[in-house]
Write a protein that holds these residues in place. Structure first.
Motif, PDB file in Angstrom:
ATOM      1  N   LEU A   1       0.338  -1.343  -0.324  1.00 56.48           N
ATOM      2  CA  LEU A   1       0.218  -0.222   0.071  1.00 56.48           C
ATOM      3  C   LEU A   1       0.650   1.420  -0.181  1.00 56.48           C
ATOM      4  O   LEU A   1       1.815   1.335   0.677  1.00 56.48           O
ATOM      5  CB  LEU A   1      -0.656  -0.169   1.328  1.00 56.48           C
ATOM      6  N   VAL A   2       1.057   1.809  -1.140  1.00 54.14           N
ATOM      7  CA  VAL A   2       1.392   3.371  -1.063  1.00 54.14           C
ATOM      8  C   VAL A   2       0.586   4.275  -1.195  1.00 54.14           C
ATOM      9  O   VAL A   2      -0.272   4.407  -1.152  1.00 54.14           O
ATOM     10  CB  VAL A   2       1.963   3.372  -2.632  1.00 54.14           C
ATOM     11  N   CYS A   3       0.514   5.495   0.603  1.00 48.53           N
ATOM     12  CA  CYS A   3       0.061   6.545  -0.221  1.00 48.53           C
ATOM     13  C   CYS A   3       1.355   8.019  -0.107  1.00 48.53           C
ATOM     14  O   CYS A   3       2.628   7.889   0.045  1.00 48.53           O
ATOM     15  CB  CYS A   3      -0.313   6.571   1.081  1.00 48.53           C
ATOM     16  N   ASP A   4       0.398   8.441  -1.083  1.00 50.17           N
ATOM     17  CA  ASP A   4       1.055   9.217  -1.790  1.00 50.17           C
ATOM     18  C   ASP A   4       0.149  10.632  -1.380  1.00 50.17           C
ATOM     19  O   ASP A   4      -0.989  10.902  -1.223  1.00 50.17           O
ATOM     20  CB  ASP A   4       0.736  10.163  -3.119  1.00 50.17           C
ATOM     21  N   GLU A   5       1.548  11.379  -0.070  1.00 47.13           N
ATOM     22  CA  GLU A   5       1.260  12.602   0.804  1.00 47.13           C
ATOM     23  C   GLU A   5       1.929  13.533   0.207  1.00 47.13           C
ATOM     24  O   GLU A   5       2.451  14.318   0.878  1.00 47.13           O
ATOM     25  CB  GLU A   5       1.461  12.113   2.364  1.00 47.13           C
ATOM     26  N   VAL A   6       2.367  13.704  -1.166  1.00 46.19           N
ATOM     27  CA  VAL A   6       3.241  15.123  -1.563  1.00 46.19           C
ATOM     28  C   VAL A   6       2.587  16.560  -0.698  1.00 46.19           C
ATOM     29  O   VAL A   6       2.917  16.813  -1.052  1.00 46.19           O
ATOM     30  CB  VAL A   6       3.209  14.501  -2.833  1.00 46.19           C
ATOM     31  N   GLN A   7       0.930  15.687  -1.393  1.00 39.08           N
ATOM     32  CA  GLN A   7       0.448  17.693  -0.955  1.00 39.08           C
ATOM     33  C   GLN A   7      -0.475  17.654   0.887  1.00 39.08           C
ATOM     34  O   GLN A   7      -0.245  18.452   0.987  1.00 39.08           O
ATOM     35  CB  GLN A   7      -0.884  17.765  -1.599  1.00 39.08           C
ATOM     36  N   SER A   8      -1.294  15.792   1.163  1.00 37.16           N
ATOM     37  CA  SER A   8      -1.211  15.783   2.350  1.00 37.16           C
ATOM     38  C   SER A   8      -1.135  16.390   3.621  1.00 37.16           C
ATOM     39  O   SER A   8      -1.253  16.062   4.342  1.00 37.16           O
ATOM     40  CB  SER A   8      -2.286  14.597   2.183  1.00 37.16           C
ATOM     41  N   GLY A   9       0.734  15.768   3.075  1.00 37.84           N
ATOM     42  CA  GLY A   9       1.220  15.129   4.199  1.00 37.84           C
ATOM     43  C   GLY A   9       2.126  17.194   4.853  1.00 37.84           C
ATOM     44  O   GLY A   9       1.625  18.255   4.660  1.00 37.84           O
ATOM     45  N   VAL A  10       2.668  16.198   6.194  1.00 34.73           N
ATOM     46  CA  VAL A  10       3.583  17.566   6.571  1.00 34.73           C
ATOM     47  C   VAL A  10       2.459  17.961   7.454  1.00 34.73           C
ATOM     48  O   VAL A  10       2.256  19.686   7.478  1.00 34.73           O
ATOM     49  CB  VAL A  10       4.394  18.400   5.808  1.00 34.73           C
ATOM     50  N   GLY A  11       1.538  17.925   8.286  1.00 34.92           N
ATOM     51  CA  GLY A  11       1.000  18.557   8.685  1.00 34.92           C
ATOM     52  C   GLY A  11      -0.570  18.994   8.079  1.00 34.92           C
ATOM     53  O   GLY A  11      -1.141  19.873   8.857  1.00 34.92           O
ATOM     54  N   ARG A  12      -0.893  19.554   6.661  1.00 36.18           N
ATOM     55  CA  ARG A  12      -1.736  19.794   6.459  1.00 36.18           C
ATOM     56  C   ARG A  12      -2.955  19.368   6.264  1.00 36.18           C
ATOM     57  O   ARG A  12      -3.585  20.299   5.950  1.00 36.18           O
ATOM     58  CB  ARG A  12      -1.617  19.506   4.675  1.00 36.18           C
ATOM     59  N   THR A  13      -3.224  18.707   6.807  1.00 38.94           N
ATOM     60  CA  THR A  13      -4.987  18.126   7.265  1.00 38.94           C
ATOM     61  C   THR A  13      -4.972  18.225   8.888  1.00 38.94           C
ATOM     62  O   THR A  13      -6.488  17.476   9.706  1.00 38.94           O
ATOM     63  CB  THR A  13      -4.705  16.737   6.982  1.00 38.94           C
ATOM     64  N   GLY A  14      -4.041  18.657   9.504  1.00 36.61           N
ATOM     65  CA  GLY A  14      -3.559  18.477  11.290  1.00 36.61           C
ATOM     66  C   GLY A  14      -3.366  17.696  11.377  1.00 36.61           C
ATOM     67  O   GLY A  14      -3.555  17.723  13.340  1.00 36.61           O
ATOM     68  N   THR A  15      -2.945  16.413  10.781  1.00 37.63           N
ATOM     69  CA  THR A  15      -2.077  15.407  11.705  1.00 37.63           C
ATOM     70  C   THR A  15      -0.936  15.441  10.181  1.00 37.63           C
ATOM     71  O   THR A  15      -0.857  15.940   9.311  1.00 37.63           O
ATOM     72  CB  THR A  15      -2.795  13.962  11.545  1.00 37.63           C
ATOM     73  N   LEU A  16      -0.156  14.939  11.421  1.00 36.17           N
ATOM     74  CA  LEU A  16       1.334  15.097  10.376  1.00 36.17           C
ATOM     75  C   LEU A  16       1.108  14.496   9.120  1.00 36.17           C
ATOM     76  O   LEU A  16       1.595  14.748   8.199  1.00 36.17           O
ATOM     77  CB  LEU A  16       2.736  14.181  11.124  1.00 36.17           C
ATOM     78  N   PHE A  17       0.763  13.192   8.781  1.00 28.28           N
ATOM     79  CA  PHE A  17       0.124  12.722   7.897  1.00 28.28           C
ATOM     80  C   PHE A  17      -1.542  12.718   7.676  1.00 28.28           C
ATOM     81  O   PHE A  17      -1.821  11.858   8.765  1.00 28.28           O
ATOM     82  CB  PHE A  17       1.123  11.367   7.344  1.00 28.28           C
ATOM     83  N   ALA A  18      -2.148  12.251   6.414  1.00 27.65           N
ATOM     84  CA  ALA A  18      -3.311  12.373   6.333  1.00 27.65           C
ATOM     85  C   ALA A  18      -3.652  11.317   6.998  1.00 27.65           C
ATOM     86  O   ALA A  18      -4.889  10.649   7.399  1.00 27.65           O
ATOM     87  CB  ALA A  18      -3.995  12.911   5.400  1.00 27.65           C
ATOM     88  N   HIS A  19      -2.914   9.723   6.004  1.00 26.99           N
ATOM     89  CA  HIS A  19      -3.139   8.260   6.945  1.00 26.99           C
ATOM     90  C   HIS A  19      -4.059   8.121   7.800  1.00 26.99           C
ATOM     91  O   HIS A  19      -4.350   7.097   8.077  1.00 26.99           O
ATOM     92  CB  HIS A  19      -2.096   7.606   6.417  1.00 26.99           C
ATOM     93  N   GLU A  20      -3.755   8.893   9.138  1.00 24.72           N
ATOM     94  CA  GLU A  20      -3.717   8.484  10.254  1.00 24.72           C
ATOM     95  C   GLU A  20      -4.845   8.570  10.315  1.00 24.72           C
ATOM     96  O   GLU A  20      -5.119   8.058  11.208  1.00 24.72           O
ATOM     97  CB  GLU A  20      -2.455   9.241  11.049  1.00 24.72           C
ATOM     98  N   GLN A  21      -5.526   9.641  10.279  1.00 23.71           N
ATOM     99  CA  GLN A  21      -6.978  10.286   9.903  1.00 23.71           C
ATOM    100  C   GLN A  21      -7.953   9.194   9.686  1.00 23.71           C
ATOM    101  O   GLN A  21      -8.746   9.006   9.541  1.00 23.71           O
ATOM    102  CB  GLN A  21      -7.253  11.372   9.616  1.00 23.71           C
ATOM    103  N   LEU A  22      -7.210   8.064   8.034  1.00 21.05           N
ATOM    104  CA  LEU A  22      -8.387   6.917   7.934  1.00 21.05           C
ATOM    105  C   LEU A  22      -7.569   5.744   8.597  1.00 21.05           C
ATOM    106  O   LEU A  22      -8.011   4.843   8.101  1.00 21.05           O
ATOM    107  CB  LEU A  22      -7.701   6.907   6.423  1.00 21.05           C
ATOM    108  N   GLY A  23      -7.315   5.798   9.583  1.00 22.62           N
ATOM    109  CA  GLY A  23      -6.735   4.383  10.243  1.00 22.62           C
ATOM    110  C   GLY A  23      -6.455   3.185   9.726  1.00 22.62           C
ATOM    111  O   GLY A  23      -6.854   2.411  10.136  1.00 22.62           O
ATOM    112  N   ILE A  24      -5.242   4.178   9.010  1.00 27.32           N
ATOM    113  CA  ILE A  24      -4.337   2.918   8.112  1.00 27.32           C
ATOM    114  C   ILE A  24      -2.966   3.671   8.448  1.00 27.32           C
ATOM    115  O   ILE A  24      -2.399   4.126   8.600  1.00 27.32           O
ATOM    116  CB  ILE A  24      -4.426   2.666   6.614  1.00 27.32           C
TER     117      ILE A  24
END
Length: 407
Positions: free
Chosen positions: A220-243
């Motif tokens: 499973l590859v998560c592309d967080e080029v745009q959503s990462g580094v705090g953009r969504t309120g967690t360091l990376f957005a996948h944390e909010q999806l529980g994966i």
């Protein structure tokens, strides 16, 4: 003597793959930018989700100056202290055990896709090479990454493109179930599609994607080029999806504008990038890594991450108030400070007009396709700048609605 240039210079000397606006910014501070004529703008675009700490953050300026006086470049024949510190912090803060540094999101994704295929080759043989991604996704502009991306327009005229890539609709688990197989080496997902229209991933969908990858021995590859580094309120957005991904890519906000990217991977996956299998001349250079380390130290704090939701709520309230008055949006969506406002059908194709009108009023906003306004401001933008920028955006929308009345 400094050469004097204007917007016309672009048309004389640059390859015409861009069509930049007439504005030439010359100075920025926080969430404000000034052009050559001294006009001030509120920046809701963030350099396409890049300047997460605003323009010319004093800490980052000082770090860059200090590193510039010490060491700029070595190449990966040697390692360097800033790269090691940054890698150590990234692994401590995430699922990952190993890091590869590059210069851009496309390069990080290129590395991720190569690693996925190499891992499958090492463990299962050459038949297990298929990559699955999602329609409307965006993963970069290299030939491999535009092929994995789910937007045909970026491949047109560059065929033949790499094969072994399949696509299905985002947030549709049944479509994924229909095409995933034991030939699949990886599934690539953006936790929130940016270029595709600012579309958040459903939690249940994302968790089922993870389960399908496990079932078929796919990474499973998560592309967080745009959503990462705090953009969504967690360091990376996948944390909010529980994966938890096997590979993650990040760039954009990681350097706050200084070119730097990273591919993060588990120990098991990373083993397949053995010596000589992949590389980057500039990737992990001391300048980029020193800046990125400082960015990470600032962003990964309760003050910054905890303030993202507050700012999100201010933007949603402001956009809703504009919509109550002008009835221009059919949907306001997003995660944290990556937000999209989709225009109503009567304004289909007119998002770009709102962007241009916004610049006239002194506010920078983005699009995500022809029908969605995209906002990706600084994570530390002030309440006052939000209010001021929204007031300017409202004036722009009033102008567009006057030209294109909404029933």
């Amino acid at each position: 003597m400094t050469l004097q240039v204007t917007r016309a210079t672009f048309d004389e000397v640059m390859v015409p793959n861009y069509a930049p606006s007439a504005i030439i910014p010359v100075r920025g501070e926080g969430s404000r930018v000034w052009d050559k004529e001294g006009k001030e703008y509120v920046d809701f675009a963030g350099g396409i989700a890049v300047t997460g700490l605003g323009h010319c953050h004093p800490t980052l300026v000082n770090v860059m100056r200090e590193q510039a006086g010490q060491l700029w470049h070595l190449s990966n024949v040697m390692t360097n202290e800033p790269a090691l510190r940054l890698a150590k912090k990234l692994t401590e803060k995430t699922f990952a055990d190993r890091v590869f540094f590059a210069n851009s999101g496309a390069e990080a994704n290129e590395a991720a896709f190569k690693l996925a295929r190499r891992y499958a080759f090492d463990h299962f043989g050459p038949e297990k090479h298929e990559i699955i991604a999602f329609n409307k996704s965006f993963h970069g502009r290299t030939l491999f990454t535009v092929s994995v991306g789910g937007q045909a327009k970026y491949k047109e005229g560059f065929e033949p493109t790499p094969g072994g890539i399949k696509h299905c609709d985002y947030n549709d688990i049944e479509q994924l179930k229909a095409i995933i197989s034991d030939k699949t080496c990886a599934v690539v997902i953006e936790p929130i599609q940016g270029e595709g229209g600012v579309i958040p991933g459903d939690i249940e969908f994302a968790q089922q994607v993870r389960a399908l990858c496990d079932q078929h021995n796919a990474l499973l590859v998560c592309d967080e080029v745009q959503s990462g580094v705090g953009r969504t309120g967690t360091l990376f957005a996948h944390e909010q999806l529980g994966i938890k991904p096997d590979i993650l890519t990040t760039a954009k906000a990681l350097g706050n504008g200084f070119p730097v990217a990273a591919m993060l991977a588990t120990e098991e996956a990373a083993k397949s990038l053995a010596v000589g299998t992949h590389g980057s001349t500039y990737g992990g250079n001391p300048m980029a890594c020193a800046v990125a380390e400082a960015v990470l130290d600032i962003v990964d704090t309760p003050e910054v991450l905890g303030g993202v939701q507050h700012r999100h709520d201010l933007f949603v309230a402001g956009l809703t108030a504009i919509n109550d008055k002008y009835h221009v949006f059919k949907d306001i969506r997003g995660m944290g400070l990556l937000m999209g406002a989709e225009v109503v059908d009567q304004l289909a194709g007119k998002a770009g007009e709102i962007i241009k009108a916004g610049a006239e009023e002194g506010v920078f906003v983005l699009v995500a396709g022809p029908n969605v306004l995209r906002l990706a401001p600084s994570l530390i933008i002030t309440d006052e700048d939000i209010a001021d920028g929204l007031a300017r955006l409202e004036k722009a929308i009033a102008t567009v609605v006057a030209n294109h009345p909404v029933a």
